[in-house]
Design a protein around this motif. Structure first.
Motif, PDB file in Angstrom:
ATOM      1  N   ASP A 271     -33.187 -24.223  41.032  1.00 19.59           N
ATOM      2  CA  ASP A 271     -33.871 -22.918  40.718  1.00 19.59           C
ATOM      3  C   ASP A 271     -33.707 -21.959  41.504  1.00 19.59           C
ATOM      4  O   ASP A 271     -33.288 -20.701  41.748  1.00 19.59           O
ATOM      5  CB  ASP A 271     -35.303 -23.313  40.437  1.00 19.59           C
TER       6      ASP A 271
ATOM      7  N   ARG B  92     -33.711 -18.872  50.878  1.00 22.29           N
ATOM      8  CA  ARG B  92     -34.728 -19.395  50.377  1.00 22.29           C
ATOM      9  C   ARG B  92     -35.539 -20.575  51.440  1.00 22.29           C
ATOM     10  O   ARG B  92     -34.689 -21.017  52.326  1.00 22.29           O
ATOM     11  CB  ARG B  92     -34.414 -20.334  49.009  1.00 22.29           C
TER      12      ARG B  92
ATOM     13  N   GLU C  92     -31.455 -18.488  41.948  1.00 23.27           N
ATOM     14  CA  GLU C  92     -32.082 -17.389  42.359  1.00 23.27           C
ATOM     15  C   GLU C  92     -31.559 -16.499  43.397  1.00 23.27           C
ATOM     16  O   GLU C  92     -31.261 -15.356  43.259  1.00 23.27           O
ATOM     17  CB  GLU C  92     -33.483 -17.409  42.463  1.00 23.27           C
TER      18      GLU C  92
ATOM     19  N   ILE D  98     -43.100 -13.023  41.434  1.00 24.27           N
ATOM     20  CA  ILE D  98     -41.679 -13.247  41.304  1.00 24.27           C
ATOM     21  C   ILE D  98     -41.223 -11.923  41.065  1.00 24.27           C
ATOM     22  O   ILE D  98     -41.952 -10.846  40.519  1.00 24.27           O
ATOM     23  CB  ILE D  98     -41.721 -13.982  39.853  1.00 24.27           C
ATOM     24  N   THR D  99     -39.762 -11.683  41.333  1.00 25.75           N
ATOM     25  CA  THR D  99     -39.613 -10.223  41.057  1.00 25.75           C
ATOM     26  C   THR D  99     -39.219 -10.045  39.692  1.00 25.75           C
ATOM     27  O   THR D  99     -38.924 -11.143  38.735  1.00 25.75           O
ATOM     28  CB  THR D  99     -38.154  -9.952  42.087  1.00 25.75           C
TER      29      THR D  99
ATOM     30  N   SER E  74     -27.905 -15.183  42.677  1.00 25.77           N
ATOM     31  CA  SER E  74     -28.093 -13.788  42.039  1.00 25.77           C
ATOM     32  C   SER E  74     -28.179 -12.582  42.866  1.00 25.77           C
ATOM     33  O   SER E  74     -27.850 -11.589  42.415  1.00 25.77           O
ATOM     34  CB  SER E  74     -28.877 -14.100  40.934  1.00 25.77           C
ATOM     35  N   ARG E  75     -28.575 -13.050  44.067  1.00 20.40           N
ATOM     36  CA  ARG E  75     -28.856 -11.669  45.047  1.00 20.40           C
ATOM     37  C   ARG E  75     -28.241 -11.746  46.235  1.00 20.40           C
ATOM     38  O   ARG E  75     -28.253 -10.630  47.073  1.00 20.40           O
ATOM     39  CB  ARG E  75     -30.359 -11.717  45.200  1.00 20.40           C
TER      40      ARG E  75
ATOM     41  N   ASP F 262     -40.995 -20.484  49.797  1.00 21.12           N
ATOM     42  CA  ASP F 262     -40.623 -20.363  48.260  1.00 21.12           C
ATOM     43  C   ASP F 262     -41.050 -21.422  47.527  1.00 21.12           C
ATOM     44  O   ASP F 262     -41.478 -21.709  46.223  1.00 21.12           O
ATOM     45  CB  ASP F 262     -38.991 -20.398  48.206  1.00 21.12           C
TER      46      ASP F 262
ATOM     47  N   GLN G 215     -34.094 -12.248  34.340  1.00 18.46           N
ATOM     48  CA  GLN G 215     -32.998 -13.282  34.322  1.00 18.46           C
ATOM     49  C   GLN G 215     -33.340 -14.465  33.544  1.00 18.46           C
ATOM     50  O   GLN G 215     -32.676 -15.031  32.752  1.00 18.46           O
ATOM     51  CB  GLN G 215     -32.517 -13.369  35.587  1.00 18.46           C
ATOM     52  N   ARG G 216     -34.412 -14.938  33.954  1.00 18.20           N
ATOM     53  CA  ARG G 216     -34.857 -16.333  33.572  1.00 18.20           C
ATOM     54  C   ARG G 216     -35.146 -16.123  32.173  1.00 18.20           C
ATOM     55  O   ARG G 216     -34.786 -17.009  31.137  1.00 18.20           O
ATOM     56  CB  ARG G 216     -36.235 -16.919  34.201  1.00 18.20           C
TER      57      ARG G 216
ATOM     58  N   ASP H  71     -36.034 -11.431  38.693  1.00 16.91           N
ATOM     59  CA  ASP H  71     -35.815 -12.838  38.464  1.00 16.91           C
ATOM     60  C   ASP H  71     -36.474 -13.341  37.003  1.00 16.91           C
ATOM     61  O   ASP H  71     -35.914 -14.122  36.400  1.00 16.91           O
ATOM     62  CB  ASP H  71     -36.536 -13.665  39.616  1.00 16.91           C
TER      63      ASP H  71
END
Ligand SMILES: Cc1cc2nc3c(=O)[nH]c(=O)nc-3n(C[C@H](O)[C@H](O)[C@H](O)COP(=O)(O)OP(=O)(O)OC[C@H]3O[C@@H](n4cnc5c(N)ncnc54)[C@H](O)[C@@H]3O)c2cc1C
Length: 547
Positions: free
Chosen positions: A122, A79, A126, A275-276, A129-130, A102, A282-283, A279
């Motif tokens: 945040d 990020r 994110e 935003i993907t 998670s990847r 970002d 997930q949120r 994501d």
């Protein structure tokens, strides 16, 4: 890693970062861009991932934006956050596009509990998670060009279950190890769990149960059952739960729906650099759960019934869920192509939609994307980061006819994306996996072959309403009609037995609502789906007052 040439700023930001993140991350500082670049290269060589760069914009050697650009080359997945003074805001906004910034933070960042940590929390969650970190969790061993391996990986990815992928065609020792398992290599993939157990070619439901995803309703009765966990269903779940209603959402695959497949949603309010879909999903899922909604995955709803005052949803497993209200948010599914070779090579290089996990599998390959609308454009942009070349196959004479201007613009600046207009796919060929696709020029009738390792088909979608059958009214294309759009006979919708008219989003069966892409007249965008899912709660409340 934090970078600043001002020793005072550097040590105070380092202190604040250590205080909050010291237990989970190593906080590194660099007093110059040169030092930051050197350290980043060293960490890369050691295989250490950097979660986040926090860089000051004003430094004599190079600007923070330039430095972030150079660091992006070394650690593309980190990020990137810029530390700015008010006067640097313009530069920061520009770097959102230039270096994929970002976030930018204003100095001073006091109090950090309000101005620093929430933003970095945040971004870090994110990233986590990847990120591909050294791994001691679930491992999937299979063949890259196998539909079953693809489905298992996609299911886990979309449910945010981390795993390590092992391609047995490239790992002889693993192949040997698996041959000694009961059943050997006959049923792939083999999913190995940290507790030493394994599953061969598991179904989604088996996999979900094993990894601890909730698959069974925990209560005998709910106020609201939501069918489908795309943006509309998730929004409905969040708002129903915040209203204090007992809510269960049933999703046959993973939360996120079609939006979950999008590599960059750029037109959703509040996310200036996009935003993907993963994501966003997930949120939204985390938010729904936080308010008490129950989310079931890997469960397909096969029918909906009425047993007044209850509505009953039947699952493929045979289980039933009863509630006062059912909300159908089943969206749409991609259209399929019927051309020679496509069935045989489905999953072996032919894919419907363009899942992000496939992009890595085709790193360095030539791939094709069929379709000329926004979803195809987004997929081309995302895949161009990994593939050697991306060819878009577009039936129209130009990309501009169906695609948003901003995507057409971006595509035109990427050399590795080629656009074949007036082109139609007429065949797919290859022995064991896709090797070429046959194209026809629709203007001239001329045919030719194009070498490609994969073809991703993004040619639109049809509503998924088959599970309601004749139970609720649908239009000729299968979209569910609601509220004022329901056709009337003698002033009433078919089968409607109440004095009042159907509420907004209510179908011709009282207490059964529909929202999002599956609803006739919806706008088929993420924002509209979220809006409809949220707004439907107002009507659901009114309905619940009547039962
Ligand atoms: C690749 C791609 C990119 C896109 N990009 C954008 C974009 O950038 N901006 C934008 O605004 N829109 C975009 N869209 C469109 C947007 O994603 C959709 O409009 C939106 O997702 C619709 O939301 P929904 O909740 O109505 O339905 P969906 O997202 O389709 O979700 C429906 C869910 O219901 C589940 N389901 C279906 N049947 C059943 C059943 N019987 N039982 C249980 N579950 C079931 C499905 O598995 C799915 O998860 C994109 C679409 C695609 C495919």
């Amino acid at each position: 890693m934090t970078v600043d040439d001002d020793p005072y700023v550097l040590s105070s930001i380092e202190r604040d970062l250590r205080r909050h993140y010291g237990a989970d991350y190593r906080v590194l500082k660099a007093a110059s861009p040169g030092e930051a670049l050197e350290n980043s290269r060293q960490l890369k060589r050691r295989g250490t991932a950097i979660a986040l760069f926090l860089v000051d914009q004003r430094m004599p050697e190079m600007t923070g934006t330039q430095l972030l650009g150079a660091l992006k080359e070394i650690h593309p997945d980190s990020r990137r956050v810029l530390l700015t003074a008010y006067a640097d805001t313009e530069a920061a906004i520009q770097s959102i596009n230039e270096v994929g910034l970002d976030h930018y933070l204003m100095k001073p960042w006091d109090p950090p509990e309000q101005k620093l940590y929430p933003i970095l929390d945040d971004l870090l969650s994110e990233w986590k998670s990847r990120a591909h970190l050294p791994f001691d969790g679930i491992r999937i061993a299979g063949a890259r060009f196998s539909p079953q391996s693809h489905d298992v990986r996609e299911f886990l990815s979309r449910n945010l279950v981390p795993y390590q992928w092992i391609d047995i065609d490239e790992d002889a020792s693993m192949r040997e190890l698996l041959s000694s398992y009961p059943g050997g290599l006959a049923k792939l993939p083999i999913v190995m769990f940290p507790d030493g157990t394994f599953l061969s070619a598991p179904s989604n439901i088996k996999l979900a149960e094993k990894v601890g995803l909730p698959t069974q309703a925990s209560a005998p009765f709910y106020d609201v059952t939501i069918v489908g966990g795309g943006p509309a269903g998730l929004a409905n779940a969040v708002y129903a739960a915040t209203e204090g209603l007992r809510v269960v959402l049933v999703e046959q695959n993973a939360p996120g729906g079609q939006a979950g497949m999008s590599s960059a949603i750029e037109n959703y309010l509040g996310f200036p650099n996009g935003i993907t879909g993963a994501d966003l999903a997930q949120r939204a899922a985390a938010q729904a759960r936080r308010f008490g909604a129950e989310l079931l995955t890997a469960q397909e709803v096969v029918s909906i019934d009425r047993n007044d005052p209850y509505r009953v949803v039947k699952l493929a497993s045979g289980a039933k869920i009863s509630s006062y209200v059912v909300v159908i948010t089943t969206g749409m599914s991609v259209r399929t192509l019927d051309i020679p070779g496509i069935q045989r090579l489905h999953g072996l290089g032919v894919y419907y939609g363009a899942a992000l996990s496939d992009a890595l599998a085709y790193r360095g390959h030539d791939v094709c994307i069929v379709g000329g609308a926004n979803s195809a454009g987004q997929a081309a942009l995302f895949f161009s980061r990994y593939a050697r070349s991306v060819t878009m196959i577009v039936r129209a004479p130009s990309l501009a006819s169906k695609m948003s201007h901003y995507l057409v613009e971006r595509i035109s600046h990427i050399e590795t994306i080629k656009v074949a207009t007036n082109a139609e796919v007429v065949s797919v060929s290859g022995s064991g996996r896709v090797e070429a696709i046959g194209l026809m020029n629709v203007a001239t009738g001329e045919s030719f072959d194009l070498a490609a390792s994969a073809v991703f088909i993004c040619i639109g979608a049809a509503p998924r309403s088959e599970m309601v059958g004749e139970f609720v009214d649908r239009d000729e294309k299968g979209f569910i009609r609601t509220g004022p759009d329901l056709p009337r006979v003698n002033g009433k919708p078919a089968g409607w037995d109440l004095e009042r008219a159907p509420f907004m989003f209510e179908t011709n069966v009282p207490g059964v609502f529909a929202a999002g892409d599956v609803r006739a007249g919806s706008d088929r965008r993420v924002a509209s789906a979220v809006g409809e899912g949220s707004a439907a709660i107002f009507s659901i409340r009114k309905y619940l007052d009547t039962v």
